[in-house]
Design a protein around this motif. Sequence first.
Motif, PDB file in Angstrom:
ATOM      1  N   TRP A   1      16.773   9.062  67.103  1.00  0.00           N
ATOM      2  CA  TRP A   1      17.998   9.237  66.341  1.00  0.00           C
ATOM      3  C   TRP A   1      17.801   8.678  64.935  1.00  0.00           C
ATOM      4  N   VAL A   2      18.184   9.463  63.920  1.00  0.00           N
ATOM      5  CA  VAL A   2      18.103   9.009  62.534  1.00  0.00           C
ATOM      6  C   VAL A   2      19.447   9.257  61.859  1.00  0.00           C
ATOM      7  N   HIS A   3      19.714   8.469  60.837  1.00  0.00           N
ATOM      8  CA  HIS A   3      20.961   8.615  60.084  1.00  0.00           C
ATOM      9  C   HIS A   3      20.901   9.898  59.258  1.00  0.00           C
ATOM     10  N   ILE A   4      22.033  10.585  59.140  1.00  0.00           N
ATOM     11  CA  ILE A   4      22.055  11.862  58.420  1.00  0.00           C
ATOM     12  C   ILE A   4      21.782  11.703  56.921  1.00  0.00           C
TER      13      ILE A   4
ATOM     14  N   GLU B   1      27.238  10.150  62.663  1.00  0.00           N
ATOM     15  CA  GLU B   1      26.351   9.888  61.527  1.00  0.00           C
ATOM     16  C   GLU B   1      24.871   9.964  61.914  1.00  0.00           C
ATOM     17  N   LEU B   2      24.590  10.309  63.165  1.00  0.00           N
ATOM     18  CA  LEU B   2      23.211  10.370  63.641  1.00  0.00           C
ATOM     19  C   LEU B   2      22.823  11.801  63.991  1.00  0.00           C
ATOM     20  N   ASN B   3      21.542  12.079  63.855  1.00  0.00           N
ATOM     21  CA  ASN B   3      21.021  13.378  64.252  1.00  0.00           C
ATOM     22  C   ASN B   3      19.682  13.158  64.944  1.00  0.00           C
ATOM     23  N   LEU B   4      19.349  14.053  65.868  1.00  0.00           N
ATOM     24  CA  LEU B   4      18.124  13.943  66.634  1.00  0.00           C
ATOM     25  C   LEU B   4      16.960  14.516  65.830  1.00  0.00           C
ATOM     26  N   LEU B   5      15.926  13.715  65.649  1.00  0.00           N
ATOM     27  CA  LEU B   5      14.721  14.131  64.929  1.00  0.00           C
ATOM     28  C   LEU B   5      13.605  14.306  65.945  1.00  0.00           C
ATOM     29  N   VAL B   6      12.892  15.423  65.865  1.00  0.00           N
ATOM     30  CA  VAL B   6      11.820  15.715  66.820  1.00  0.00           C
ATOM     31  C   VAL B   6      10.481  15.721  66.093  1.00  0.00           C
ATOM     32  N   GLN B   7       9.479  15.143  66.735  1.00  0.00           N
ATOM     33  CA  GLN B   7       8.095  15.195  66.250  1.00  0.00           C
ATOM     34  C   GLN B   7       7.256  15.768  67.375  1.00  0.00           C
ATOM     35  N   ILE B   8       6.638  16.916  67.113  1.00  0.00           N
ATOM     36  CA  ILE B   8       5.843  17.589  68.142  1.00  0.00           C
ATOM     37  C   ILE B   8       4.374  17.353  67.872  1.00  0.00           C
ATOM     38  N   GLY B   9       3.684  16.791  68.868  1.00  0.00           N
ATOM     39  CA  GLY B   9       2.254  16.541  68.760  1.00  0.00           C
ATOM     40  C   GLY B   9       1.921  15.434  67.779  1.00  0.00           C
ATOM     41  N   GLY B  10       0.632  15.248  67.563  1.00  0.00           N
ATOM     42  CA  GLY B  10       0.178  14.209  66.642  1.00  0.00           C
ATOM     43  C   GLY B  10       0.223  12.835  67.276  1.00  0.00           C
ATOM     44  N   ASP B  11       0.119  11.828  66.423  1.00  0.00           N
ATOM     45  CA  ASP B  11       0.142  10.448  66.889  1.00  0.00           C
ATOM     46  C   ASP B  11       1.573   9.990  67.144  1.00  0.00           C
ATOM     47  N   ALA B  12       1.706   9.019  68.021  1.00  0.00           N
ATOM     48  CA  ALA B  12       3.029   8.460  68.312  1.00  0.00           C
ATOM     49  C   ALA B  12       3.636   7.888  67.036  1.00  0.00           C
TER      50      ALA B  12
ATOM     51  N   ALA C   1      19.789  21.328  69.987  1.00  0.00           N
ATOM     52  CA  ALA C   1      18.941  22.161  69.135  1.00  0.00           C
ATOM     53  C   ALA C   1      17.986  21.249  68.382  1.00  0.00           C
ATOM     54  N   PHE C   2      16.758  21.706  68.208  1.00  0.00           N
ATOM     55  CA  PHE C   2      15.757  20.982  67.431  1.00  0.00           C
ATOM     56  C   PHE C   2      15.590  21.688  66.087  1.00  0.00           C
ATOM     57  N   SER C   3      15.369  20.941  65.038  1.00  0.00           N
ATOM     58  CA  SER C   3      15.016  21.508  63.736  1.00  0.00           C
ATOM     59  C   SER C   3      13.502  21.550  63.651  1.00  0.00           C
ATOM     60  N   LEU C   4      12.952  22.766  63.596  1.00  0.00           N
ATOM     61  CA  LEU C   4      11.507  22.949  63.604  1.00  0.00           C
ATOM     62  C   LEU C   4      11.040  23.631  62.323  1.00  0.00           C
ATOM     63  N   LYS C   5       9.902  23.186  61.828  1.00  0.00           N
ATOM     64  CA  LYS C   5       9.330  23.735  60.602  1.00  0.00           C
ATOM     65  C   LYS C   5       8.768  25.127  60.874  1.00  0.00           C
ATOM     66  N   THR C   6       8.969  26.029  59.907  1.00  0.00           N
ATOM     67  CA  THR C   6       8.453  27.390  59.996  1.00  0.00           C
ATOM     68  C   THR C   6       7.594  27.677  58.770  1.00  0.00           C
ATOM     69  N   PRO C   7       6.673  28.631  58.877  1.00  0.00           N
ATOM     70  CA  PRO C   7       5.879  29.004  57.707  1.00  0.00           C
ATOM     71  C   PRO C   7       6.776  29.600  56.621  1.00  0.00           C
ATOM     72  N   LYS C   8       6.492  29.286  55.374  1.00  0.00           N
ATOM     73  CA  LYS C   8       7.306  29.776  54.256  1.00  0.00           C
ATOM     74  C   LYS C   8       7.230  31.297  54.104  1.00  0.00           C
ATOM     75  N   ASP C   9       6.115  31.902  54.539  1.00  0.00           N
ATOM     76  CA  ASP C   9       5.934  33.343  54.345  1.00  0.00           C
ATOM     77  C   ASP C   9       6.561  34.204  55.449  1.00  0.00           C
ATOM     78  N   ILE C  10       7.169  33.577  56.444  1.00  0.00           N
ATOM     79  CA  ILE C  10       7.834  34.312  57.521  1.00  0.00           C
ATOM     80  C   ILE C  10       9.324  33.981  57.479  1.00  0.00           C
ATOM     81  N   PRO C  11      10.173  34.990  57.233  1.00  0.00           N
ATOM     82  CA  PRO C  11      11.620  34.728  57.151  1.00  0.00           C
ATOM     83  C   PRO C  11      12.186  34.210  58.474  1.00  0.00           C
ATOM     84  N   ASN C  12      13.217  33.388  58.387  1.00  0.00           N
ATOM     85  CA  ASN C  12      13.852  32.851  59.597  1.00  0.00           C
ATOM     86  C   ASN C  12      14.393  33.955  60.493  1.00  0.00           C
TER      87      ASN C  12
END
Length: 120
Positions: free
Chosen positions: A62-65, A10-21, A93-104
């Motif tokens: 770790w966050v709940h799904i 029921e858990l998944n790994l959430l990643v935050q790259i850069g920014g504040d803690a 695997a990390f889930s990372l944000k991508t620009p909307k104008d560039i296809p996956n």
Amino acid sequence: AQEKKVSLEELNLLVQIGGDAPPHDDAFEMTGLHLEGAAWANGQLVVTDELSVALPLLWLRWVHIDSPEFKQTADYLRVPVYLNTSRSLLITAFSLKTPKDIPNAVWVQRSVAVTLWTKQ
């Protein structure tokens, strides 16, 4: 899982790259990771001519799904995380944000991946 009193499934790994803690005490930080096939800027992947770029400090937790935090990453790109540049051992695997104008498909063709260890 034990601390959150849920099963590991029921858990998944959430990643935050850069920014504040993050304001959570259950996050842990990592340094020294590299991104291959792309760069990281303004909170998302960006196209680059560099083969590999160092990632800024990142936090994992770790966050709940069923959590809103996890659901907002549903349309993010799943990027493989390998032990090293040989890419022979997949860690996660990390889930990372991508620009909307560039296809996956562009990121897949560029073989975007994160490596935990890079010989310098």
